[in-house]
Design an enzyme around this catalytic site. Structure first.
Site, PDB file in Angstrom:
ATOM      1  N   ASN A 156      29.532 -15.852 -36.195  1.00 38.03           N
ATOM      2  CA  ASN A 156      28.518 -15.965 -37.259  1.00 38.03           C
ATOM      3  C   ASN A 156      27.191 -15.362 -36.804  1.00 38.03           C
ATOM      4  OD1 ASN A 156      29.127 -16.851 -39.793  1.00 38.03           O
ATOM      5  ND2 ASN A 156      28.628 -18.987 -39.455  1.00 38.03           N
ATOM      6  N   GLU A 216      34.356 -24.748 -39.354  1.00 38.43           N
ATOM      7  CA  GLU A 216      35.438 -23.809 -39.032  1.00 38.43           C
ATOM      8  C   GLU A 216      36.728 -24.527 -38.686  1.00 38.43           C
ATOM      9  OE1 GLU A 216      33.082 -24.396 -35.177  1.00 38.43           O
ATOM     10  OE2 GLU A 216      32.714 -24.379 -37.323  1.00 38.43           O
TER      11      GLU A 216
END
Length: 427
Positions: free
Chosen positions: A291, A327
């Site tokens: 990310n 996640e």
């Protein structure tokens, strides 16, 4: 299944509903205003009208049959009456025709012809009365005339004839009466004018009543359609809210709440059937690095691809794939033991790795990978769901400690034997 089992099709106002709304706005308030809906709305109303008035038609025909037959007693009171002709008209022509019309209404596939058939039955009945007027032995030839007025009112109201059919029938009956009165019976002009005026007045009143009734039915039909549409909209909105409450908007998998509901459901089923239940926790390795370096949009796309791949392994009704948070993903498998669940987890791991999503900042691989923790047990009434969740979570933790991009199974609990039943296909 990996897709949440709620099919939602939120309806937007289509041309049909706009047509219904416009028709309701233009529908006149009562009286003799001719209203016809555009197709296919008019065809739908025709069917609605038939179903709505079917019982009335049957009652009217049966009542007419009884009255027509009972009034044969009146013929016997007339002296010197031509009873042979009167009773032939009643019992050999009109009554059988009415009963045939009544029987016709019990054939569903022929009901589209109900209005013309009932009109024909009414015409036979009215012409029967006109024939009786011809054979009337009284000097004024006025004894049976009142029967015509009764039939006209019945046709416009009680029998539920549509306005166009009722008007055509009434005009045909009136012309038949006028022809008999003028050319055969040579009825007195004063009586003829009085009778004609009464017939015309009865037709006007009957047509007004018929128009009111049809307008009310048209309005009911439109309101029923709008109400049904609004109910469907409400049901769809309710389903959509439910779907949103149990689904993850990014990945389209179930959310954590959905997973917990399904875990409760499958747990109870496993207790009843004494079958195993397996749980796999997945975690995308070093997703924060992904990310931070590729951006949140790329991170979202990564989550979608991984979710789609993992969701494909929830193939049976008792299986559930969900996003547990961030996640992390979870795969609940019913009827699957520890060894099979571990094999499925390994297949999932390989499938994610095969996506070849670039991840240059991962210390374990140059692509996106997942770690998995597997737990399974045959639950009994003394066991707790949290034991299964905790075991899978600890197994995932050990997978991370051992270097990630791997599958680690939990240790079997002492005294618990996980039976291998309901084999699960493994890719």
């Amino acid at each position: 299944m990996h897709n949440i089992d709620i099919n939602v099709n939120v309806m937007t106002p289509g041309p049909e509903m706009e047509m219904v709304r416009k028709a309701r706005e233009t529908l006149g308030e009562g009286g003799l205003k001719s209203v016809r809906f555009p197709e296919p709305l008019e065809s739908a109303f025709d069917e609605y009208y038939r179903e709505k008035t079917l019982k009335h038609v049957r009652v009217a025909l049966l009542t007419g049959f009884i009255l027509y037959a009972v009034f044969g007693l009146v013929d016997g009171l007339l002296l010197p009456a031509d009873r042979a002709h009167m009773w032939f008209i009643r019992y050999a022509v009109v009554c059988p025709t009415v009963m045939a019309g009544l029987a016709f209404t019990y054939f569903p596939h022929l009901r589209c012809f109900m209005q013309p058939v009932v009109s024909l039955v009414m015409l036979v009945g009215s012409l029967g009365i006109v024939s009786m007027v011809y054979y009337d032995p009284t000097p004024t030839k006025n004894y049976y005339y009142s029967g015509i007025l009764l039939l006209i009112m019945g046709a416009f109201t009680f029998v539920s004839l549509r306005l166009r059919y009722a008007v055509c029938w009434a005009l045909a009956t009136t012309l038949a009466y006028e022809a008999v009165a003028i050319f055969f019976n040579h009825t007195d002009v004063t009586i003829l004018i009085q009778n004609t005026f009464s017939i015309v007045a009865t037709i006007i009143i009957g047509a007004f009543s018929n128009s009111l009734m049809e307008n009310y039915l048209r309005r009911d039909f439109l309101n029923a359609n709008l109400l049904e549409y609004e109910n469907r909209q409400l049901q769809n909105a309710t389903l959509e809210l439910r779907r949103l409450s149990i689904s993850d908007p990014l990945t389209s998998l179930g959310n954590r709440r959905h997973f917990e509901v399904m875990l409760d459901q499958e747990w109870l089923r496993a207790v009843r059937s004494e079958a195993p239940i397996a749980l796999i926790f997945f975690d995308i390795d070093f997703f924060k690095f992904f990310n931070d370096n590729y951006g949140h949009q790329a991170g979202d796309n990564c989550l979608k691809l991984v979710a789609q791949e993992l969701g494909g392994f929830a193939r049976r009704p008792g299986d559930t794939a969900a996003r547990y948070g961030g996640e992390e993903f979870v795969l609940l498998l019913s009827g699957v033991g520890l060894d099979d669940a571990a094999a499925i987890a390994e297949s999932c791991r390989k499938a994610v790795e095969a996506l070849q999503i670039p991840h240059s900042h991962s210390p374990v691989a140059r692509v996106v990978t997942v770690s998995a923790g597997v737990a399974a047990m045959c639950p009994d009434r003394d066991a707790s769901r949290s034991q299964l969740v905790e075991a899978a979570d600890k197994a995932l933790y050990r997978a991370k400690l051992k270097g990630r991009n791997r599958v680690v199974s939990s240790k079997k609990e002492p005294g618990k034997r996980v039976r291998q039943v309901y084999p699960h296909a493994v890719n």
